[in-house]
Design a protein around this motif. Structure first.
Motif, PDB file in Angstrom:
ATOM      1  N   THR A   1       9.367   5.863   5.359  1.00 60.43           N
ATOM      2  CA  THR A   1      10.361   5.925   6.436  1.00 60.43           C
ATOM      3  C   THR A   1       9.903   6.939   7.471  1.00 60.43           C
ATOM      4  OG1 THR A   1      12.079   5.360   4.856  1.00 60.43           O
ATOM      5  CG2 THR A   1      12.816   6.268   6.946  1.00 60.43           C
ATOM      6  N   ILE A   2       9.763   6.473   8.719  1.00 59.70           N
ATOM      7  CA  ILE A   2       9.333   7.360   9.809  1.00 59.70           C
ATOM      8  C   ILE A   2      10.401   7.308  10.898  1.00 59.70           C
ATOM      9  CG2 ILE A   2       7.544   7.821  11.533  1.00 59.70           C
ATOM     10  CD1 ILE A   2       5.560   6.370   9.679  1.00 59.70           C
ATOM     11  N   PHE A   3      11.063   8.422  11.165  1.00 57.14           N
ATOM     12  CA  PHE A   3      12.128   8.515  12.177  1.00 57.14           C
ATOM     13  C   PHE A   3      13.169   7.392  12.024  1.00 57.14           C
ATOM     14  CE2 PHE A   3       8.328  10.350  14.394  1.00 57.14           C
ATOM     15  CZ  PHE A   3       8.742  11.680  14.313  1.00 57.14           C
ATOM     16  N   GLY A   4      13.470   7.029  10.802  1.00 60.35           N
ATOM     17  CA  GLY A   4      14.512   6.012  10.566  1.00 60.35           C
ATOM     18  C   GLY A   4      13.983   4.588  10.519  1.00 60.35           C
ATOM     19  N   GLY A   5      12.712   4.408  10.821  1.00 58.49           N
ATOM     20  CA  GLY A   5      12.116   3.073  10.738  1.00 58.49           C
ATOM     21  C   GLY A   5      11.289   2.947   9.476  1.00 58.49           C
ATOM     22  N   ILE A   6      11.155   1.722   8.968  1.00 54.17           N
ATOM     23  CA  ILE A   6      10.408   1.523   7.714  1.00 54.17           C
ATOM     24  C   ILE A   6       9.044   0.916   8.013  1.00 54.17           C
ATOM     25  CG2 ILE A   6      10.380   0.221   5.535  1.00 54.17           C
ATOM     26  CD1 ILE A   6      13.480   0.463   5.583  1.00 54.17           C
ATOM     27  N   ILE A   7       8.034   1.442   7.333  1.00 50.68           N
ATOM     28  CA  ILE A   7       6.666   0.936   7.507  1.00 50.68           C
ATOM     29  C   ILE A   7       6.046   0.780   6.117  1.00 50.68           C
ATOM     30  CG2 ILE A   7       5.722   3.266   7.850  1.00 50.68           C
ATOM     31  CD1 ILE A   7       3.703   2.044   9.809  1.00 50.68           C
ATOM     32  N   THR A   8       5.282  -0.297   5.928  1.00 46.73           N
ATOM     33  CA  THR A   8       4.673  -0.505   4.619  1.00 46.73           C
ATOM     34  C   THR A   8       3.304   0.185   4.560  1.00 46.73           C
ATOM     35  OG1 THR A   8       3.505  -2.525   5.224  1.00 46.73           O
ATOM     36  CG2 THR A   8       5.761  -2.783   4.440  1.00 46.73           C
ATOM     37  N   GLN A   9       2.814   0.317   3.330  1.00 42.18           N
ATOM     38  CA  GLN A   9       1.511   0.953   3.108  1.00 42.18           C
ATOM     39  C   GLN A   9       0.410   0.215   3.885  1.00 42.18           C
ATOM     40  OE1 GLN A   9       0.418   0.580  -0.977  1.00 42.18           O
ATOM     41  NE2 GLN A   9      -1.042   2.249  -0.907  1.00 42.18           N
ATOM     42  N   THR A  10       0.437  -1.123   3.827  1.00 40.00           N
ATOM     43  CA  THR A  10      -0.595  -1.908   4.517  1.00 40.00           C
ATOM     44  C   THR A  10      -0.521  -1.695   6.035  1.00 40.00           C
ATOM     45  OG1 THR A  10      -0.381  -3.551   2.789  1.00 40.00           O
ATOM     46  CG2 THR A  10      -1.568  -4.225   4.755  1.00 40.00           C
ATOM     47  N   GLN A  11       0.714  -1.639   6.550  1.00 41.74           N
ATOM     48  CA  GLN A  11       0.860  -1.433   7.997  1.00 41.74           C
ATOM     49  C   GLN A  11       0.320  -0.076   8.416  1.00 41.74           C
ATOM     50  OE1 GLN A  11       5.070  -2.192   8.134  1.00 41.74           O
ATOM     51  NE2 GLN A  11       4.753  -4.178   9.072  1.00 41.74           N
TER      52      GLN A  11
ATOM     53  N   ILE B   1      -3.253  -0.437   8.654  1.00 42.48           N
ATOM     54  CA  ILE B   1      -3.595  -1.167   9.885  1.00 42.48           C
ATOM     55  C   ILE B   1      -3.637  -0.190  11.068  1.00 42.48           C
ATOM     56  CG2 ILE B   1      -2.720  -2.873  11.577  1.00 42.48           C
ATOM     57  CD1 ILE B   1      -1.706  -4.522   9.159  1.00 42.48           C
ATOM     58  N   LEU B   2      -2.612   0.665  11.147  1.00 43.85           N
ATOM     59  CA  LEU B   2      -2.544   1.641  12.248  1.00 43.85           C
ATOM     60  C   LEU B   2      -3.745   2.578  12.232  1.00 43.85           C
ATOM     61  CD1 LEU B   2       1.174   2.874  12.399  1.00 43.85           C
ATOM     62  CD2 LEU B   2      -0.073   1.490  14.042  1.00 43.85           C
ATOM     63  N   LEU B   3      -4.025   3.132  11.067  1.00 44.86           N
ATOM     64  CA  LEU B   3      -5.147   4.077  10.947  1.00 44.86           C
ATOM     65  C   LEU B   3      -6.474   3.371  11.239  1.00 44.86           C
ATOM     66  CD1 LEU B   3      -4.030   6.028   7.741  1.00 44.86           C
ATOM     67  CD2 LEU B   3      -3.982   6.839  10.105  1.00 44.86           C
TER      68      LEU B   3
ATOM     69  N   GLY C   1      -8.363  -9.669   9.312  1.00 44.41           N
ATOM     70  CA  GLY C   1      -7.838 -10.779   8.510  1.00 44.41           C
ATOM     71  C   GLY C   1      -7.496 -10.329   7.095  1.00 44.41           C
ATOM     72  N   ILE C   2      -8.324  -9.444   6.544  1.00 45.26           N
ATOM     73  CA  ILE C   2      -8.076  -8.930   5.186  1.00 45.26           C
ATOM     74  C   ILE C   2      -6.778  -8.112   5.169  1.00 45.26           C
ATOM     75  CG2 ILE C   2      -8.948  -7.374   3.386  1.00 45.26           C
ATOM     76  CD1 ILE C   2     -11.817  -8.168   4.398  1.00 45.26           C
ATOM     77  N   LEU C   3      -6.631  -7.246   6.186  1.00 49.46           N
ATOM     78  CA  LEU C   3      -5.411  -6.431   6.254  1.00 49.46           C
ATOM     79  C   LEU C   3      -4.173  -7.307   6.402  1.00 49.46           C
ATOM     80  CD1 LEU C   3      -6.646  -3.542   8.595  1.00 49.46           C
ATOM     81  CD2 LEU C   3      -6.161  -3.391   6.153  1.00 49.46           C
ATOM     82  N   ILE C   4      -4.281  -8.345   7.236  1.00 48.99           N
ATOM     83  CA  ILE C   4      -3.146  -9.261   7.423  1.00 48.99           C
ATOM     84  C   ILE C   4      -2.867 -10.014   6.115  1.00 48.99           C
ATOM     85  CG2 ILE C   4      -2.407 -11.373   8.628  1.00 48.99           C
ATOM     86  CD1 ILE C   4      -3.834 -10.189  11.119  1.00 48.99           C
ATOM     87  N   GLY C   5      -3.931 -10.339   5.405  1.00 48.34           N
ATOM     88  CA  GLY C   5      -3.776 -11.001   4.108  1.00 48.34           C
ATOM     89  C   GLY C   5      -2.986 -10.156   3.133  1.00 48.34           C
TER      90      GLY C   5
END
Lengths: 232, 288
Positions: B134-144, B147-149, B207-211
């Motif tokens: 949870t970042i500033f009230g929003g939820i982000i998954t490990q994979t996401q 993806i960002l990094l 594609g792997i990350l999206i998978g």
């Protein structure tokens, strides 16, 4: 209406599926329904009829989120439903959108029950919907199921009984053309719409003048990874 | 889950995915000056390679990821070596190269469907078991988060490679004028082949990350490519920074657009943005 001169429909129609769906919502005391709807003629027909039938009830559609087929990122439309107070979400989608949507709803921390009309049973990841109820065509007759299992060693899948009935209905319509040994498609189509009380794999069938055969819907549930009928 | 932080997070994640595709696409476009429509299929190749190596061969996931990235890079390199390079040697126009890339994309997409079926597949063992933050009230998954990094690391690496290495200088020289680069002694075909390998490997990794995030299907590359190309055009085609800027602009406009409009308008928003840029600023935000 089954459009086209030689077409007929033997699939549980939206009006029957929605009748059973609404009855189940009422039985469970649900008054606020949220919808996630993939844009397709079939889904639009279900929703149009659902809205009509809901006018007679105290059930309210509190959010209706539409998306294109092929979409894989539902997170923003899921976020929009946050304040909707929906007591259950109806997912009108098919694989793979259905599974991705269900996964992202849970990842968003939403624990509200999810349901579907037809969708869950056609999913390739049925475990995602373990314990959830939904509406689908009723089971085939016991006789058909027994014969199917004896012949193939497997339980009939969704649509198997429809396919079997469709073939037999065409055979019956062809046999009903008595004034020639080589009936034309027009004669067969004409005889088809006269068929009543046909003993089919999905029960007693009647073909109406529009070419539509109404078969029953039932509430089903995914239990131990398999679809089971809850009510007939 | 608050809506505004969640929308901002969703926009950033979408922007990061488009960035990864646009980086690979722009990197190749910068050197070759043609729209490589087969670029998107590298995402599917990466994703399906990991699926095959983990689920069929039984390899360790990290080994499979490395092999998936390498395979996507090799396929990209092979496309250049066996299709685009012979065409370039015959002085084929960019239109011919574009049509050839369309053919390559269609053929590879069909091959993947034949080998693995058109059914949707996931790379994760148990769907819905990702770690959530949870970042500033929003939820982000490990994979996401990965993806960002990854988008940040790959962009920084590309910039360093382009501006701080001999290889990067050669790429920029080819990008400015391939013929002059060849005259001054740069092995242009070798450099372009390497560019194809790197650009394709980046998209294979995407594609792997999206998978891992949502899943894979043979047609996944086309939609990704379209968004990557839109991001590239609105940011400034062929420009690394432009692609990133375009990707995040697209991500934010799509996600904030469907906050007020219905979700079905998401793709329409992207293409409307493209049309606006093509009419009023065809060279994108950052003119090269």
């Amino acid at each position: 209406m089954a459009k086209g001169e030689y077409n007929f429909i033997h699939w549980t129609p939206p009006v029957e599926e929605n009748r059973v769906f609404i009855a189940e919502l009422q039985r469970r005391g649900i008054t606020k329904l949220g919808i996630f709807e993939g844009i397709a003629p079939g889904a639009a027909a279900v929703i149009a009829d659902l809205r009509e039938q809901l006018k007679e009830t105290d059930i309210e559609i509190v959010t209706d989120q539409m998306f294109n087929f092929g979409e894989t990122d539902f997170r923003s439309i899921i976020a929009k439903t946050k304040d909707s107070e929906a007591e259950t979400y109806l997912l009108l989608a098919f694989s793979p959108e259905l599974e991705i949507l269900a996964q992202q709803i849970r990842e968003a921390g939403i624990t509200t029950p999810i349901t579907s009309i037809e969708g869950f049973e056609l999913s390739e990841q049925v475990d995602l919907f373990e314990g959830e109820w939904y509406v689908n065509a009723a089971d085939p007759t016991g006789d058909f199921t027994d014969q199917f299992v004896a012949k193939t060693g497997k339980s009939p899948t969704l649509g198997a009984a429809n396919g079997y009935d469709i073939f037999n209905l065409i055979v019956a319509a062809t046999e009903n053309v008595t004034d020639t040994t080589k009936p034309t498609p027009k004669q067969i189509a004409s005889e088809l719409t006269k068929i009543t009380n046909f003993s089919g794999a999905l029960g007693n069938l009647n073909v109406d003048p529009d070419g539509i055969i109404v078969s029953n819907a039932a509430v089903r549930m995914i239990k131990d990874g398999k679809p089971v009928t809850v009510t007939e | 889950m608050d809506i505004l932080p969640q929308l901002i997070l969703n926009s950033i994640i979408a922007g990061a995915i488009y960035t990864l595709v646009a980086l690979g696409f722009n990197f190749i476009y910068g050197a070759t000056k043609f729209f490589n429509l087969a670029h998107g299929i590298m995402a599917a190749i990466g994703g399906y390679a990991v699926f095959y190596f983990t689920k069929t061969v039984g390899l360790n996931m990290y080994v499979a990821i490395i092999l998936g990235i390498a395979l996507a890079g090799l396929v990209g390199f092979g496309l250049d070596k066996f299709i685009y390079l012979p065409l370039r040697k015959r002085k084929a126009s960019n239109m011919v190269l574009l049509v050839a890339s369309l053919g390559a994309m269609t053929a590879m997409q069909a091959l993947i469907a034949i080998l693995f079926s058109s059914r949707f597949k996931t790379l994760t063992e148990n769907v819905g078991t990702q770690k959530l933050f949870t970042i500033f009230g929003g939820i982000i998954t490990q994979t996401q988060l990965i993806i960002l990094l990854s988008a940040a690391v790959i962009m920084a690496s590309l910039v360093v490679m382009l501006y701080k290495t001999q290889f990067g200088k050669s790429v920029r020289a080819i990008s400015d004028d391939e013929e002059v680069a060849r005259i001054v002694g740069i092995h242009t075909n070798k450099i372009i082949g390497t560019v194809f390998f790197i650009g394709s490997a980046i998209t294979g990794f995407t594609g792997i990350l999206i998978g891992f995030d949502v899943g894979i299907e043979p047609t996944m590359g086309l939609n990704l490519l379209l968004k990557g190309v839109i991001a590239s055009i609105i940011g400034g085609v062929g420009n690394i920074y432009g692609g990133v800027l375009g990707a995040f602009l697209l991500g934010f406009l799509e996600n904030f657009g469907i906050w007020k409009l219905s979700g079905e308008w998401k793709d329409a928003i992207a293409f409307a943005l493209l049309i606006v840029f093509l009419i009023f600023r065809p060279r994108g935000i950052i003119n090269k």
